[in-house]
Design an enzyme around this catalytic site. Structure first.
Site, PDB file in Angstrom:
ATOM      1  N   GLU A  63      38.784   7.343 107.712  1.00 15.61           N
ATOM      2  CA  GLU A  63      39.737   6.055 107.608  1.00 15.61           C
ATOM      3  C   GLU A  63      40.829   5.768 108.818  1.00 15.61           C
ATOM      4  OE1 GLU A  63      40.557   3.273 105.956  1.00 15.61           O
ATOM      5  OE2 GLU A  63      42.264   2.750 107.267  1.00 15.61           O
TER       6      GLU A  63
ATOM      7  N   ILE B 109      35.324  -0.656  99.707  1.00 17.86           N
ATOM      8  CA  ILE B 109      34.053  -0.264  99.365  1.00 17.86           C
ATOM      9  C   ILE B 109      33.880   1.234  99.838  1.00 17.86           C
ATOM     10  CG2 ILE B 109      31.827  -0.554 100.387  1.00 17.86           C
ATOM     11  CD1 ILE B 109      32.224  -3.639 100.956  1.00 17.86           C
TER      12      ILE B 109
ATOM     13  N   GLY C 188      38.752   1.815 102.569  1.00 13.64           N
ATOM     14  CA  GLY C 188      39.141   0.709 101.894  1.00 13.64           C
ATOM     15  C   GLY C 188      38.368   0.623 100.633  1.00 13.64           C
TER      16      GLY C 188
ATOM     17  N   LYS D 129      29.137  -2.167  90.388  1.00 10.38           N
ATOM     18  CA  LYS D 129      30.079  -1.539  89.083  1.00 10.38           C
ATOM     19  C   LYS D 129      28.899  -0.962  88.194  1.00 10.38           C
ATOM     20  CE  LYS D 129      32.808  -2.815  91.135  1.00 10.38           C
ATOM     21  NZ  LYS D 129      33.040  -3.505  92.354  1.00 10.38           N
TER      22      LYS D 129
ATOM     23  N   HIS E 107      48.976  -0.510  68.877  1.00 10.04           N
ATOM     24  CA  HIS E 107      49.331   0.946  68.768  1.00 10.04           C
ATOM     25  C   HIS E 107      47.918   1.503  68.164  1.00 10.04           C
ATOM     26  CE1 HIS E 107      50.723   4.729  69.089  1.00 10.04           C
ATOM     27  NE2 HIS E 107      50.501   5.120  67.800  1.00 10.04           N
TER      28      HIS E 107
ATOM     29  N   ARG F 297      34.749  -7.230 106.071  1.00 14.78           N
ATOM     30  CA  ARG F 297      33.616  -8.156 106.281  1.00 14.78           C
ATOM     31  C   ARG F 297      34.405  -9.413 107.003  1.00 14.78           C
ATOM     32  NH1 ARG F 297      29.527  -7.709 102.466  1.00 14.78           N
ATOM     33  NH2 ARG F 297      29.348  -9.993 102.212  1.00 14.78           N
TER      34      ARG F 297
HETATM   35  P1  FAD Z   1      28.817 -15.041  98.612  1.00 19.10           P
HETATM   36  O1  FAD Z   1      28.777 -14.327  97.433  1.00 19.10           O
HETATM   37  O2  FAD Z   1      28.693 -14.173  99.932  1.00 19.10           O
HETATM   38  O3  FAD Z   1      27.739 -16.207  98.593  1.00 19.10           O
HETATM   39  C1  FAD Z   1      27.421 -16.825  99.832  1.00 19.10           C
HETATM   40  C2  FAD Z   1      25.896 -17.358  99.550  1.00 19.10           C
HETATM   41  O4  FAD Z   1      25.716 -18.370 100.194  1.00 19.10           O
HETATM   42  C3  FAD Z   1      24.834 -16.197  99.949  1.00 19.10           C
HETATM   43  O5  FAD Z   1      23.994 -16.433  98.913  1.00 19.10           O
HETATM   44  C4  FAD Z   1      24.390 -16.723 101.029  1.00 19.10           C
HETATM   45  O6  FAD Z   1      22.991 -16.523 101.272  1.00 19.10           O
HETATM   46  C5  FAD Z   1      24.364 -18.215 101.056  1.00 19.10           C
HETATM   47  N1  FAD Z   1      24.426 -18.866 102.366  1.00 19.10           N
HETATM   48  C6  FAD Z   1      25.338 -18.867 103.456  1.00 19.10           C
HETATM   49  N2  FAD Z   1      25.013 -19.709 104.237  1.00 19.10           N
HETATM   50  C7  FAD Z   1      23.994 -20.327 103.867  1.00 19.10           C
HETATM   51  C8  FAD Z   1      23.257 -21.434 104.442  1.00 19.10           C
HETATM   52  N3  FAD Z   1      23.691 -21.958 105.820  1.00 19.10           N
HETATM   53  N4  FAD Z   1      22.247 -22.020 104.032  1.00 19.10           N
HETATM   54  C9  FAD Z   1      22.060 -21.628 102.797  1.00 19.10           C
HETATM   55  N5  FAD Z   1      22.762 -20.684 102.091  1.00 19.10           N
HETATM   56  C10 FAD Z   1      23.602 -19.990 102.748  1.00 19.10           C
HETATM   57  N6  FAD Z   1      34.866  -8.977  94.742  1.00 19.10           N
HETATM   58  C11 FAD Z   1      35.381  -9.034  93.602  1.00 19.10           C
HETATM   59  O7  FAD Z   1      36.295  -9.905  93.255  1.00 19.10           O
HETATM   60  N7  FAD Z   1      35.327  -7.872  92.751  1.00 19.10           N
HETATM   61  C12 FAD Z   1      34.300  -7.007  92.941  1.00 19.10           C
HETATM   62  O8  FAD Z   1      34.368  -5.944  92.112  1.00 19.10           O
HETATM   63  C13 FAD Z   1      33.766  -6.796  94.114  1.00 19.10           C
HETATM   64  N8  FAD Z   1      32.893  -5.748  94.605  1.00 19.10           N
HETATM   65  C14 FAD Z   1      32.161  -5.860  95.814  1.00 19.10           C
HETATM   66  C15 FAD Z   1      31.625  -4.945  96.174  1.00 19.10           C
HETATM   67  C16 FAD Z   1      30.646  -5.100  97.436  1.00 19.10           C
HETATM   68  C17 FAD Z   1      29.734  -3.654  97.669  1.00 19.10           C
HETATM   69  C18 FAD Z   1      30.845  -5.947  98.201  1.00 19.10           C
HETATM   70  C19 FAD Z   1      30.167  -5.921  99.576  1.00 19.10           C
HETATM   71  C20 FAD Z   1      31.717  -6.971  97.931  1.00 19.10           C
HETATM   72  C21 FAD Z   1      32.443  -7.027  96.656  1.00 19.10           C
HETATM   73  N9  FAD Z   1      33.309  -8.246  96.280  1.00 19.10           N
HETATM   74  C22 FAD Z   1      33.922  -7.939  95.111  1.00 19.10           C
HETATM   75  C23 FAD Z   1      33.478  -9.266  97.119  1.00 19.10           C
HETATM   76  C24 FAD Z   1      32.737 -10.387  96.693  1.00 19.10           C
HETATM   77  O9  FAD Z   1      31.417 -10.045  96.597  1.00 19.10           O
HETATM   78  C25 FAD Z   1      32.824 -11.577  97.491  1.00 19.10           C
HETATM   79  O10 FAD Z   1      34.246 -11.922  97.672  1.00 19.10           O
HETATM   80  C26 FAD Z   1      32.201 -12.731  96.949  1.00 19.10           C
HETATM   81  O11 FAD Z   1      30.679 -12.530  96.781  1.00 19.10           O
HETATM   82  C27 FAD Z   1      32.517 -13.882  97.760  1.00 19.10           C
HETATM   83  O12 FAD Z   1      31.678 -15.244  97.106  1.00 19.10           O
HETATM   84  P2  FAD Z   1      31.251 -16.314  97.994  1.00 19.10           P
HETATM   85  O13 FAD Z   1      30.624 -17.319  97.013  1.00 19.10           O
HETATM   86  O14 FAD Z   1      32.228 -16.881  98.845  1.00 19.10           O
HETATM   87  O15 FAD Z   1      30.136 -15.771  98.853  1.00 19.10           O
HETATM   88  P1  NAI Z   2      38.442  -3.234 103.402  1.00 20.02           P
HETATM   89  O1  NAI Z   2      39.259  -4.257 104.162  1.00 20.02           O
HETATM   90  O2  NAI Z   2      38.781  -2.949 101.914  1.00 20.02           O
HETATM   91  O3  NAI Z   2      38.589  -1.659 103.928  1.00 20.02           O
HETATM   92  C1  NAI Z   2      38.125  -1.504 105.210  1.00 20.02           C
HETATM   93  C2  NAI Z   2      39.062  -0.166 105.614  1.00 20.02           C
HETATM   94  O4  NAI Z   2      38.276   0.288 106.866  1.00 20.02           O
HETATM   95  C3  NAI Z   2      40.287  -0.308 105.978  1.00 20.02           C
HETATM   96  O5  NAI Z   2      41.038   0.668 105.370  1.00 20.02           O
HETATM   97  C4  NAI Z   2      40.374  -0.233 107.548  1.00 20.02           C
HETATM   98  O6  NAI Z   2      41.679   0.381 107.961  1.00 20.02           O
HETATM   99  C5  NAI Z   2      39.442   0.509 107.697  1.00 20.02           C
HETATM  100  N1  NAI Z   2      38.824   0.583 109.221  1.00 20.02           N
HETATM  101  C6  NAI Z   2      38.740  -0.580 109.845  1.00 20.02           C
HETATM  102  N2  NAI Z   2      38.102  -0.339 110.854  1.00 20.02           N
HETATM  103  C7  NAI Z   2      37.952   1.021 110.981  1.00 20.02           C
HETATM  104  C8  NAI Z   2      37.066   2.026 111.769  1.00 20.02           C
HETATM  105  N3  NAI Z   2      36.865   1.602 113.144  1.00 20.02           N
HETATM  106  N4  NAI Z   2      37.067   3.226 111.533  1.00 20.02           N
HETATM  107  C9  NAI Z   2      37.553   3.582 110.475  1.00 20.02           C
HETATM  108  N5  NAI Z   2      38.109   2.993 109.593  1.00 20.02           N
HETATM  109  C10 NAI Z   2      38.285   1.519 110.027  1.00 20.02           C
HETATM  110  O7  NAI Z   2      37.103  -3.860 103.414  1.00 20.02           O
HETATM  111  P2  NAI Z   2      35.702  -3.201 102.785  1.00 20.02           P
HETATM  112  O8  NAI Z   2      35.774  -1.767 102.146  1.00 20.02           O
HETATM  113  O9  NAI Z   2      34.752  -3.227 103.676  1.00 20.02           O
HETATM  114  O10 NAI Z   2      35.433  -4.250 101.865  1.00 20.02           O
HETATM  115  C11 NAI Z   2      35.192  -5.511 101.954  1.00 20.02           C
HETATM  116  C12 NAI Z   2      35.732  -6.626 101.249  1.00 20.02           C
HETATM  117  O11 NAI Z   2      34.996  -6.662 100.127  1.00 20.02           O
HETATM  118  C13 NAI Z   2      37.013  -6.013 100.474  1.00 20.02           C
HETATM  119  O12 NAI Z   2      38.188  -6.430 101.467  1.00 20.02           O
HETATM  120  C14 NAI Z   2      37.146  -6.823  99.232  1.00 20.02           C
HETATM  121  O13 NAI Z   2      37.668  -8.063  99.661  1.00 20.02           O
HETATM  122  C15 NAI Z   2      35.900  -6.895  98.920  1.00 20.02           C
HETATM  123  N6  NAI Z   2      35.470  -6.053  97.869  1.00 20.02           N
HETATM  124  C16 NAI Z   2      36.036  -6.030  96.834  1.00 20.02           C
HETATM  125  C17 NAI Z   2      35.929  -5.121  95.880  1.00 20.02           C
HETATM  126  C18 NAI Z   2      36.664  -5.303  94.579  1.00 20.02           C
HETATM  127  O14 NAI Z   2      37.108  -6.226  94.316  1.00 20.02           O
HETATM  128  N7  NAI Z   2      36.635  -4.176  93.717  1.00 20.02           N
HETATM  129  C19 NAI Z   2      34.943  -3.828  96.048  1.00 20.02           C
HETATM  130  C20 NAI Z   2      34.190  -4.266  97.317  1.00 20.02           C
HETATM  131  C21 NAI Z   2      34.743  -4.740  98.038  1.00 20.02           C
END
Ligand code: FAD
Ligand code: NAI
Length: 475
Positions: free
Chosen positions: A211, A192, A190, A58, A451, A279
């Site tokens: 995609e 990301i 998707g 963000k 408004h 993921r």
């Molecule tokens: P995580 O955030 O993955 O945290 C897990 C933690 O556990 C990590 O620090 C890891 O190192 C630790 N851990 C794991 N196993 C062990 C172990 N055995 N011992 C010690 N530590 C351990 N979600 C949104 O809602 N809004 C968004 O805008 C958004 N944007 C995203 C953008 C990107 C690029 C990505 C990749 C994800 C995004 N997400 C977003 C998804 C969001 O990041 C995840 O849903 C969220 O982080 C999940 O939280 P969690 O606590 O379950 O796991």
């Molecule tokens: P995603 O599930 O959102 O999108 C993955 C996309 O890849 C799908 O459209 C799927 O059809 C496509 N795909 C799968 N296999 C493929 C292939 N072999 N070739 C081409 N396309 C393929 O997963 P993404 O974008 O990796 O994000 C992971 C998760 O992280 C999201 O599902 C979401 O839960 C979380 N996230 C949330 C955000 C938010 O809330 N704003 C921002 C970023 C991530």
């Protein structure tokens, strides 16, 4: 004697750290174990979300959007200047600094709440014992009355396009590019793919998104997906649907990508390739063989509606369990399990989890899509309202998109709200609250909206459900 706590949490992402703080608020003794290490070798709390996900993405979306608007929008306001530049290194320093502030903030919150943060790897043994292995240190065993597993998720790697950490990268890599790639390929259209594709496209990269599915944003409402696709095409994002990558080879600063679509074999050459195809739950080394906790066939920890695993007093929350992989879903599960452990009644309404995609325009929704409502067989009515007819949106020069509301024809209950447009991620909060309270569409219709505001589009869409929109002709 080994350390002992009422609650031991493994993982300090948004699921784990919130559950730890909530449990401590209940007066329990709490430890939270985390092993996250950033590229600089330093450990940090906050998990994926704060270090490599929600927050850094963000930050870059905001910076790149401002740059884009300066170049393409400001002159419409009469603001004229010459030579807008982008200093990627400064932009990235800002990202890193915000991440540092927020992850450091959790350490402060732990201190204030009396949560003991333990750095290292946590492993659940049998009998609710947890083995902690500090980085470079000797393993010790900690006793826990309750254990909360919150180990998160990790990117899925495509065997045909393995990560090399330089040219073929995951989302974390794509957040830390030190220069704008001239040509960027993204596998996966998707959340990301769209967010990070937007960041680098706004900064000048030529972005191609491959995609695999034939439908764009298959999980979103079709009307919203159509509007969004139009907007992205206008911005120059080249989204190729039905494209299945068959190989990606890095060499001499370029990546050669081959893919199949309905016309046959295609090829593409890019400077960097981001693979963002979803993921998977991360449970590597988390569970001793005799821990008793079970995983499903996709690797998720099996839990019930209250996030209880098959082992008594062991809960699991966040990305490592079923449900959408969203930070706010994990955090609310964290609150729920801490409350349950404290003996309170707590539940989570999984039907009302908002989804937001932070592109421009933003995309946000809650509840069912029109296709889902239609498939359910429940008679429904619907209404939509365009931001082009909203004064505030015009003032902001952001008139793309609309709000769409789907309601039950029988009792007027709001079943789904879908927004594509400015600040959709903020506007959806009203819809979430309305649905949480099982509001009728009339409740929204009779609620006073300020408004001029963007929220008037939500109000008018609710009116449009009954053919009563006031500032746009009803169909
Ligand atoms: P995580 O955030 O993955 O945290 C897990 C933690 O556990 C990590 O620090 C890891 O190192 C630790 N851990 C794991 N196993 C062990 C172990 N055995 N011992 C010690 N530590 C351990 N979600 C949104 O809602 N809004 C968004 O805008 C958004 N944007 C995203 C953008 C990107 C690029 C990505 C990749 C994800 C995004 N997400 C977003 C998804 C969001 O990041 C995840 O849903 C969220 O982080 C999940 O939280 P969690 O606590 O379950 O796991
Ligand atoms: P995603 O599930 O959102 O999108 C993955 C996309 O890849 C799908 O459209 C799927 O059809 C496509 N795909 C799968 N296999 C493929 C292939 N072999 N070739 C081409 N396309 C393929 O997963 P993404 O974008 O990796 O994000 C992971 C998760 O992280 C999201 O599902 C979401 O839960 C979380 N996230 C949330 C955000 C938010 O809330 N704003 C921002 C970023 C991530």
């Amino acid at each position: 004697m080994s350390k002992s706590f009422d609650v031991v949490v493994i993982g300090a992402g948004p699921a784990g750290y919130i559950s730890a703080i909530r449990a401590a608020q209940h007066g329990m003794t709490v430890a939270c174990i985390d092993e996250w290490q950033n590229r600089d070798g330093k450990n940090a709390l906050g998990g994926t979300c704060l270090n490599a996900g929600c927050i850094p993405s963000k930050v870059l979306l905001e910076s790149s959007e401002l740059y884009h608007r300066a170049n393409h929008e400001f002159s419409k306001h009469g603001i004229e200047f010459k030579g807008v530049g982008i200093d990627v290194s400064k932009m990235q320093k800002r990202r890193a600094s915000i991440v540092r502030q927020l992850t450091g903030g959790i350490a402060g919150l732990f201190k204030a709440a009396n949560v003991e943060g333990l750095v290292g790897h946590g492993r659940l043994l049998s009998g609710r014992q947890v083995e902690l292995t500090p980085v470079g240190g000797k393993a010790e065993v900690i006793e826990a009355r309750h254990v909360i597993l919150a180990s998160g998720s990790t990117p899925i790697e495509l065997p045909v396009a393995p990560f090399d950490g330089d040219s073929i990268v995951d989302s974390w890599g794509a957040l830390e590019f030190d220069a704008v790639p001239a040509r960027l390929g993204v596998v996966g259209g998707g959340v990301i793919g769209l967010e990070l594709g937007s960041v680098w496209s706004r900064l000048g990269a030529e972005v191609v998104i491959l995609e695999a599915m034939d439908d764009f944003l298959f999980m979103a409402d079709r009307d919203v997906a159509r509007e969004a696709a139009k907007a992205f095409a206008k911005q120059g994002l080249d989204i190729r649907l039905g494209a299945k990558v068959t190989s990606a080879k890095a060499g001499k600063g370029k990546v050669s990508v081959a893919y199949e679509d309905k016309s046959g074999t295609q090829s593409l050459e890019v400077d960097k390739l981001v693979v963002a195809v979803g993921r998977r739950p991360y449970t590597d080394g988390l569970l001793a063989e005799d821990s008793g906790v079970q995983l499903d066939e996709r690797g998720f920890i099996i839990v019930d509606d209250e996030c209880r695993t098959s082992v008594k007093n062991v809960m699991a929350i966040g990305d490592c369990v079923r449900g959408p992989m969203l930070a706010h879903k994990g955090s609310e599960e964290g609150v729920m399990v801490a409350d349950l452990i404290a003996g309170e009644i707590a539940e989570l309404n999984y039907n009302v989890i908002p989804s937001v995609i932070y592109t421009a325009p933003e995309i946000a929704w809650v509840g069912k899509t029109e296709s889902e409502v239609s498939a359910s067989g429940r008679p429904y009515k619907k209404g939509s309202f365009p931001f082009a007819a909203i004064g505030r949106a015009k003032a902001m020069e952001q008139t793309e998109g609309m709000v769409k509301i789907i309601s039950a024809a029988d009792d007027d209950e709001v079943l789904g709200v879908h927004i594509v447009g400015p600040m959709a991620g903020e506007l959806i909060a009203e819809a979430v609250l309305a649905m949480e309270f099982q509001a009728s569409t009339e409740d929204i219709q009779r609620t006073i909206h300020a408004h001029p505001s963007l929220a008037e589009a939500v109000h008018e869409a609710a009116l449009a459900v009954d053919g009563r929109a006031l500032n746009f002709p009803n169909r």
